[in-house]
Design an enzyme around this catalytic site. Structure first.
Site, PDB file in Angstrom:
ATOM      1  N   LYS A   1       0.830  -1.210   0.000  1.00  0.00           N
ATOM      2  CA  LYS A   1       0.000   0.000   0.000  1.00  0.00           C
ATOM      3  C   LYS A   1       0.867   1.264   0.000  1.00  0.00           C
ATOM      4  O   LYS A   1       0.631   2.185  -0.769  1.00  0.00           O
ATOM      5  CB  LYS A   1      -0.921   0.023   1.239  1.00  0.00           C
TER       6      LYS A   1
ATOM      7  N   ARG B   1      -9.245   0.818   9.230  1.00  0.00           N
ATOM      8  CA  ARG B   1      -8.897  -0.570   9.525  1.00  0.00           C
ATOM      9  C   ARG B   1     -10.009  -1.277  10.299  1.00  0.00           C
ATOM     10  O   ARG B   1      -9.876  -2.466  10.592  1.00  0.00           O
ATOM     11  CB  ARG B   1      -7.626  -0.607  10.367  1.00  0.00           C
TER      12      ARG B   1
ATOM     13  N   ARG C   1      11.879  -6.132   4.508  1.00  0.00           N
ATOM     14  CA  ARG C   1      11.610  -4.720   4.214  1.00  0.00           C
ATOM     15  C   ARG C   1      12.476  -3.744   5.022  1.00  0.00           C
ATOM     16  O   ARG C   1      12.721  -3.952   6.201  1.00  0.00           O
ATOM     17  CB  ARG C   1      10.125  -4.467   4.536  1.00  0.00           C
TER      18      ARG C   1
ATOM     19  N   ARG D   1      11.465  -1.461  10.571  1.00  0.00           N
ATOM     20  CA  ARG D   1      10.440  -1.157  11.564  1.00  0.00           C
ATOM     21  C   ARG D   1      10.492  -2.157  12.707  1.00  0.00           C
ATOM     22  O   ARG D   1      10.697  -3.345  12.500  1.00  0.00           O
ATOM     23  CB  ARG D   1       9.061  -1.198  10.906  1.00  0.00           C
TER      24      ARG D   1
ATOM     25  N   ARG E   1      -0.416  -8.867  13.599  1.00  0.00           N
ATOM     26  CA  ARG E   1      -0.925  -7.891  12.622  1.00  0.00           C
ATOM     27  C   ARG E   1      -1.837  -8.569  11.601  1.00  0.00           C
ATOM     28  O   ARG E   1      -2.866  -8.012  11.208  1.00  0.00           O
ATOM     29  CB  ARG E   1       0.245  -7.182  11.920  1.00  0.00           C
TER      30      ARG E   1
HETATM   31  P1  AMP Z   1       1.071   0.497   9.210  1.00  0.00           P
HETATM   32  O1  AMP Z   1       2.253   1.377   8.996  1.00  0.00           O
HETATM   33  O2  AMP Z   1      -0.132   0.943   8.437  1.00  0.00           O
HETATM   34  O3  AMP Z   1       1.395  -0.959   9.005  1.00  0.00           O
HETATM   35  O4  AMP Z   1       0.666   0.652  10.756  1.00  0.00           O
HETATM   36  C1  AMP Z   1       1.581   0.298  11.805  1.00  0.00           C
HETATM   37  C2  AMP Z   1       0.819   0.119  13.101  1.00  0.00           C
HETATM   38  O5  AMP Z   1       0.181   1.348  13.477  1.00  0.00           O
HETATM   39  C3  AMP Z   1      -0.321  -0.908  13.073  1.00  0.00           C
HETATM   40  O6  AMP Z   1       0.135  -2.241  13.274  1.00  0.00           O
HETATM   41  C4  AMP Z   1      -1.181  -0.406  14.225  1.00  0.00           C
HETATM   42  O7  AMP Z   1      -0.601  -0.729  15.480  1.00  0.00           O
HETATM   43  C5  AMP Z   1      -1.101   1.108  14.054  1.00  0.00           C
HETATM   44  N1  AMP Z   1      -2.144   1.627  13.118  1.00  0.00           N
HETATM   45  C6  AMP Z   1      -1.929   2.223  11.915  1.00  0.00           C
HETATM   46  N2  AMP Z   1      -3.096   2.593  11.337  1.00  0.00           N
HETATM   47  C7  AMP Z   1      -4.067   2.198  12.193  1.00  0.00           C
HETATM   48  C8  AMP Z   1      -5.486   2.258  12.156  1.00  0.00           C
HETATM   49  N3  AMP Z   1      -6.140   2.809  11.102  1.00  0.00           N
HETATM   50  N4  AMP Z   1      -6.177   1.757  13.201  1.00  0.00           N
HETATM   51  C9  AMP Z   1      -5.536   1.228  14.270  1.00  0.00           C
HETATM   52  N5  AMP Z   1      -4.207   1.101  14.372  1.00  0.00           N
HETATM   53  C10 AMP Z   1      -3.457   1.589  13.337  1.00  0.00           C
END
Ligand code: AMP
Length: 213
Positions: free
Chosen positions: A13, A87, A126, A160, A171
């Site tokens: 994404k 989400r 990654r 990360r 996740r």
């Molecule tokens: P991402 O970079 O999108 O993979 O997000 C990393 C982490 O941030 C996720 O595993 C969640 O802990 C938190 N996070 C990001 N976006 C959301 C969301 N829309 N709702 C809840 N937690 C989020």
């Protein structure tokens, strides 16, 4: 045009959002990036969510909806790409209402399909540039041999904290339990477009262009 990129962690994404920004002047709104920024700058909210993020769990709807609301009010651009938001179903409802309140709507929800085995392989390989966010992959797009980011020239590659197999399991479980129902939600609204996210970056880009028109 406002779109959502929907898919499990590692679906690509962020990579595709950056391409859409470059090519269409759209603005990527990534709640993951916003939360990581809050952590780095040491805000109270950032400290509160750090452990939750590292464990791979979702932070509360209230926090992420607040972040998106703030960004929508303060950001101008040729349309938004929502990356990693919504989400959950309450987040999806909230986004619809926030856009409506601004006289806007969603043009498409692009579901990026990638099988689970490929996700694990992608995520554990990654890394990103700490300066500009360019995404690298040990197999398919290794960090340049000169140690400098190909996009901005910085030498600050990062992995990360949540890109490890243990956190990834959580996740993925969070994705299937709480996020995958959004596929049905947006299908029923008539907004869903599905693309194969497994191919090369350019092939996925072409598929997305095809469904966006
Ligand atoms: P991402 O970079 O999108 O993979 O997000 C990393 C982490 O941030 C996720 O595993 C969640 O802990 C938190 N996070 C990001 N976006 C959301 C969301 N829309 N709702 C809840 N937690 C989020």
């Amino acid at each position: 045009m406002n779109i959502i990129l929907l898919g499990p962690p590692g679906a690509g994404k962020g990579t595709q959002a950056r391409i859409l920004e470059d090519e269409r002047g759209m603005v990527q709104l990534s709640t993951g990036d916003m939360l990581r920024e809050a952590r780095t700058s040491g805000t109270e909210m950032g400290q509160k969510v750090a452990a939750i993020m590292d464990a791979g769990q979702l932070v509360t709807d209230e926090i992420v909806i607040g972040l998106i609301e703030e960004k929508l009010q303060s950001t101008e651009g040729n349309g938004f790409i929502f990356d990693g938001f919504p989400r959950t179903l309450p987040q999806a409802d909230a986004l619809g209402e926030l856009l409506k309140a601004n006289g806007q709507g969603l043009n498409a929800v692009v579901a990026m399909q990638v099988d689970d085995e490929a996700l694990v392989a992608r995520i554990t390989a990654r890394s990103t540039c700490g300066n500009c966010g360019e995404v690298y992959n040990d197999q398919t797009k290794p960090q340049p041999a000169n140690g400098k980011c190909s996009n901005c020239g910085a030498s600050d590659f990062r992995r990360r904290a949540d890109d490890n197999e243990e956190s990834l399991k959580t996740r993925l479980m969070e994705y299937y339990k709480k996020t995958s129902p959004l596929l049905g939600y947006y299908y029923a609204k008539g907004d869903l477009r599905t693309v194969d996210g497994l191919g090369e970056i350019d092939a996925v880009k072409a598929e997305i262009s095809g469904v966006l028109g």
